[in-house]
Scaffold this motif. Structure first.
Motif, PDB file in Angstrom:
ATOM      1  N   GLY A 140       0.820  -1.205   0.000  1.00 43.89           N
ATOM      2  CA  GLY A 140       0.000   0.000   0.000  1.00 43.89           C
ATOM      3  C   GLY A 140       0.852   1.253   0.000  1.00 43.89           C
ATOM      4  O   GLY A 140       1.921   1.274   0.617  1.00 43.89           O
ATOM      5  N   ILE A 141       0.391   2.272  -0.692  1.00 45.14           N
ATOM      6  CA  ILE A 141       1.055   3.579  -0.657  1.00 45.14           C
ATOM      7  C   ILE A 141       0.104   4.540   0.035  1.00 45.14           C
ATOM      8  O   ILE A 141      -1.070   4.658  -0.348  1.00 45.14           O
ATOM      9  CB  ILE A 141       1.389   4.074  -2.077  1.00 45.14           C
ATOM     10  N   ALA A 142       0.577   5.197   1.092  1.00 45.16           N
ATOM     11  CA  ALA A 142      -0.272   6.105   1.866  1.00 45.16           C
ATOM     12  C   ALA A 142       0.595   7.223   2.427  1.00 45.16           C
ATOM     13  O   ALA A 142       1.824   7.188   2.315  1.00 45.16           O
ATOM     14  CB  ALA A 142      -0.965   5.348   2.991  1.00 45.16           C
ATOM     15  N   GLY A 143      -0.038   8.218   3.000  1.00 43.94           N
ATOM     16  CA  GLY A 143       0.706   9.375   3.516  1.00 43.94           C
ATOM     17  C   GLY A 143       0.835   9.338   5.034  1.00 43.94           C
ATOM     18  O   GLY A 143      -0.163   9.473   5.729  1.00 43.94           O
ATOM     19  N   GLY A 144       2.034   9.159   5.532  1.00 42.61           N
ATOM     20  CA  GLY A 144       2.280   9.216   6.974  1.00 42.61           C
ATOM     21  C   GLY A 144       2.533   7.861   7.595  1.00 42.61           C
ATOM     22  O   GLY A 144       1.986   6.832   7.170  1.00 42.61           O
ATOM     23  N   ALA A 145       3.363   7.880   8.632  1.00 39.85           N
ATOM     24  CA  ALA A 145       3.775   6.638   9.300  1.00 39.85           C
ATOM     25  C   ALA A 145       2.597   5.938   9.961  1.00 39.85           C
ATOM     26  O   ALA A 145       2.512   4.707   9.961  1.00 39.85           O
ATOM     27  CB  ALA A 145       4.852   6.945  10.342  1.00 39.85           C
ATOM     28  N   GLU A 146       1.687   6.710  10.513  1.00 41.32           N
ATOM     29  CA  GLU A 146       0.570   6.112  11.242  1.00 41.32           C
ATOM     30  C   GLU A 146      -0.298   5.281  10.288  1.00 41.32           C
ATOM     31  O   GLU A 146      -0.678   4.144  10.581  1.00 41.32           O
ATOM     32  CB  GLU A 146      -0.261   7.220  11.891  1.00 41.32           C
TER      33      GLU A 146
ATOM     34  N   CYS B 275       0.618   4.014   7.437  1.00 39.89           N
ATOM     35  CA  CYS B 275       1.385   2.860   6.945  1.00 39.89           C
ATOM     36  C   CYS B 275       1.397   1.736   7.976  1.00 39.89           C
ATOM     37  O   CYS B 275       1.250   0.555   7.625  1.00 39.89           O
ATOM     38  CB  CYS B 275       2.801   3.289   6.576  1.00 39.89           C
ATOM     39  N   GLN B 276       1.565   2.102   9.231  1.00 36.84           N
ATOM     40  CA  GLN B 276       1.566   1.092  10.293  1.00 36.84           C
ATOM     41  C   GLN B 276       0.210   0.386  10.351  1.00 36.84           C
ATOM     42  O   GLN B 276       0.127  -0.833  10.495  1.00 36.84           O
ATOM     43  CB  GLN B 276       1.873   1.777  11.631  1.00 36.84           C
ATOM     44  N   PHE B 277      -0.838   1.189  10.211  1.00 34.45           N
ATOM     45  CA  PHE B 277      -2.205   0.654  10.229  1.00 34.45           C
ATOM     46  C   PHE B 277      -2.424  -0.358   9.095  1.00 34.45           C
ATOM     47  O   PHE B 277      -3.026  -1.415   9.282  1.00 34.45           O
ATOM     48  CB  PHE B 277      -3.183   1.832  10.109  1.00 34.45           C
TER      49      PHE B 277
ATOM     50  N   GLY C 266      -3.425  -6.030   7.332  1.00 40.74           N
ATOM     51  CA  GLY C 266      -2.698  -7.213   6.865  1.00 40.74           C
ATOM     52  C   GLY C 266      -1.965  -7.034   5.551  1.00 40.74           C
ATOM     53  O   GLY C 266      -1.694  -8.005   4.847  1.00 40.74           O
ATOM     54  N   PHE C 267      -1.611  -5.779   5.201  1.00 39.41           N
ATOM     55  CA  PHE C 267      -0.778  -5.558   4.011  1.00 39.41           C
ATOM     56  C   PHE C 267       0.617  -6.142   4.278  1.00 39.41           C
ATOM     57  O   PHE C 267       1.079  -6.195   5.413  1.00 39.41           O
ATOM     58  CB  PHE C 267      -0.626  -4.051   3.723  1.00 39.41           C
ATOM     59  N   ASP C 268       1.295  -6.554   3.211  1.00 38.33           N
ATOM     60  CA  ASP C 268       2.647  -7.081   3.367  1.00 38.33           C
ATOM     61  C   ASP C 268       3.673  -5.965   3.540  1.00 38.33           C
ATOM     62  O   ASP C 268       4.695  -6.159   4.185  1.00 38.33           O
ATOM     63  CB  ASP C 268       3.012  -7.927   2.141  1.00 38.33           C
ATOM     64  N   ALA C 269       3.412  -4.830   2.951  1.00 37.57           N
ATOM     65  CA  ALA C 269       4.336  -3.695   3.078  1.00 37.57           C
ATOM     66  C   ALA C 269       3.561  -2.411   2.810  1.00 37.57           C
ATOM     67  O   ALA C 269       2.498  -2.434   2.180  1.00 37.57           O
ATOM     68  CB  ALA C 269       5.489  -3.826   2.083  1.00 37.57           C
TER      69      ALA C 269
END
Lengths: 334, 334
Positions: free
Chosen positions: A174-180, A182-184, A190-193
């Motif tokens: 997944g590509i998203a904005g922000g560490a929070e 991405c951690q989610f 259940g994303f792999d990365a």
């Protein structure tokens, strides 16, 4: 009884501003035979709404100046002169950014608040859910073992797409904005990365996260992210063009994908989707998605903001990347 | 015996220049067992050759510095120590920009000069022919009554694509540079309409020439032409990305299609092709094309320039739009 509404006052050039909208209070009209009155609980806020403001040929008519802003809604029937709907029924439709709406019932369908929280009917069981389900499965055609990348991954469509890809046995990035966010994606969905486009070099991060290349890219964002993914696609890759939120408020031309010739080198395709094409098959998708939610295989995250007054600012959260999950505006109690 | 050759001296930045090439004269080597010597008659000049000069991952290895420039060729076997080829056989392959070439025969195939002029094996019956045939029919999937637009329409691939589309019962619109080429498309190749991108507003001209919109676009050019066609596509349109000659010599990034979101609005797809994927089916295509030529349904126009010395300038004719039909370099008599 008074009805609070947001009307389109002026077509925006670039970002919608306070000039774009007009707040109005109107009398709730008397019902005629065949009509029903809905008290709206939730208004759906979706990136596609930006496109509906433009006076341009598209897959749907533009919202007219002076009209109530179009939006998906879920609400309760509080009065009915239509034999198909009874007081107390819950209904879904596109009734706009307002507290009350009169309808002839033709474009409404009933939903069951016992089967799922009402807001889900605007998200995973609504337009974003159908968009992700059909866009991924029918156009992306992911096969088990393939790598699926999704942008806007913490949004309503992206989160669902990634989870369906995981359920189908794919490696999901997944590509998203922000560490929070991405951690989610990793911990909860259940994303792999996950790649934080705000702090990482997306191209480099893709190389690491997709050691076998990208087979399916489900794009909600466009712009540089699309270009970066194009450098990493595999032979016969499928790119699903669902949206381009990075470009919707441009005052300059849309940034076309400079790396589109990667399609040639890789015999890949880029294909656009519009959710409404699949209406006949919505029941299948809803059954699958509801099943995954009940089994715990799919998680749902709604981002609820209260108060119809906040609509102009709340809508902008989408374009600033401030929503975390499916964004809905709560305009009335259930 | 001396062999004249053009070697790649330096990778070009932008347009190839005199620095790009080195002319060489070398001895023709003695044949070893299993080898044969070909005296080349025609060298094929194709837009794809520009891409082979770049040191970048692509569908084929880049030409190495100091190597004979890669090019399609047709020639005559003048000596053979290979039992599969006899003196006097005519052979096709990628033997490069030179007068003589030694081969082990593995990448050569025999052609019959009685069935068609030798140069045809580099054009309609060669790589451009196979590219157009499979790209149009397998990826474009035109149906009778649909509108097919092709860019670079007076070139080797474009002229063939338009004629096949006409034979399949489509309305055919070609985009080319100059009144003479446009007249040729209509008068000689049987196109329904032609647009001169040098003197016409392409978008306006497309609206007139395609009153029912564009169902298939076969693109050899890219850039503004691709963007203009994207504004006119129909629902479920197919855009075949065959090349982007307008972009090959860019010193700035490739111009991505700004209007690519038209794919979304129209649920359309853009798909890349590479001819080599269809090798197993070449015989079918050659049979069809030869049949159309013999029946008079398909016309062939070659543009022959004589003299291996002219190679650097002759190649540039492609990028200046100066070729009219399939460009070949005649380097030796038949």
């Amino acid at each position: 009884m008074k009805n609070k509404q947001w009307l389109l006052a002026k077509r925006p050039f670039g970002e919608p501003t306070s000039d774009t909208w007009q707040f109005a209070e109107a009398d709730v009209p008397e019902l005629k035979d065949g009509e029903l009155l809905v008290k709206i609980n939730y208004v759906s806020l979706d990136p596609a709404m930006r496109g509906w403001l433009n006076d341009a040929k598209s897959y749907i008519e533009p919202v007219q100046i002076g009209a109530v802003m179009r939006a998906g809604t879920v609400g309760k029937v509080v009065a009915s002169k239509n034999e198909k709907f009874a007081e107390g029924d819950y209904v879904c439709g596109h009734q706009g950014v307002q507290e009350y709406a009169v309808s002839d019932g033709k474009m409404l369908h009933k939903v069951d608040p016992k089967l799922a929280p009402l807001s889900y009917y605007l998200g995973v069981l609504g337009m974003p859910g159908m968009t992700g389900y059909f866009g991924l499965l029918k156009t992306g055609e992911p096969k088990a073992g393939e790598t699926v990348v999704v942008s806007g991954a913490a949004g309503a469509v992206g989160g669902l797409v990634g989870q369906i890809a995981r359920i189908k046995g794919c490696r999901v990035v997944g590509i998203a904005g922000g560490a929070e966010k991405c951690q989610f994606l990793i911990d909860e969905l259940g994303f792999d990365a996950a790649i934080d486009y705000k702090s990482q070099n997306v191209k480099k991060a893709l190389k690491e996260a997709c050691p076998k290349g990208v087979d399916v890219f489900f794009d909600n964002v466009g712009g540089d992210i699309l270009d970066d993914v194009l450098t990493q696609i595999n032979m016969k890759a499928r790119i699903v063009i669902c949206g381009a939120i990075s470009q919707y408020n441009n005052t300059t031309p849309v940034k076309g994908p400079s790396n589109y010739l990667s399609l040639l080198v890789n015999r890949a395709k880029m294909e656009g989707i519009v959710v409404f094409d699949n209406i006949a098959e919505y029941p299948t998708a809803m059954k699958d998605i509801a099943g995954w939610i009940h089994s715990g295989e799919m998680k749902v995250k709604d981002h609820v903001v209260e108060g119809i007054e906040t609509f102009p600012d709340t809508l902008m959260m989408l374009f600033k990347g401030e929503n975390f999950g499916k964004l809905v505006l709560k305009v009335g109690d259930e």
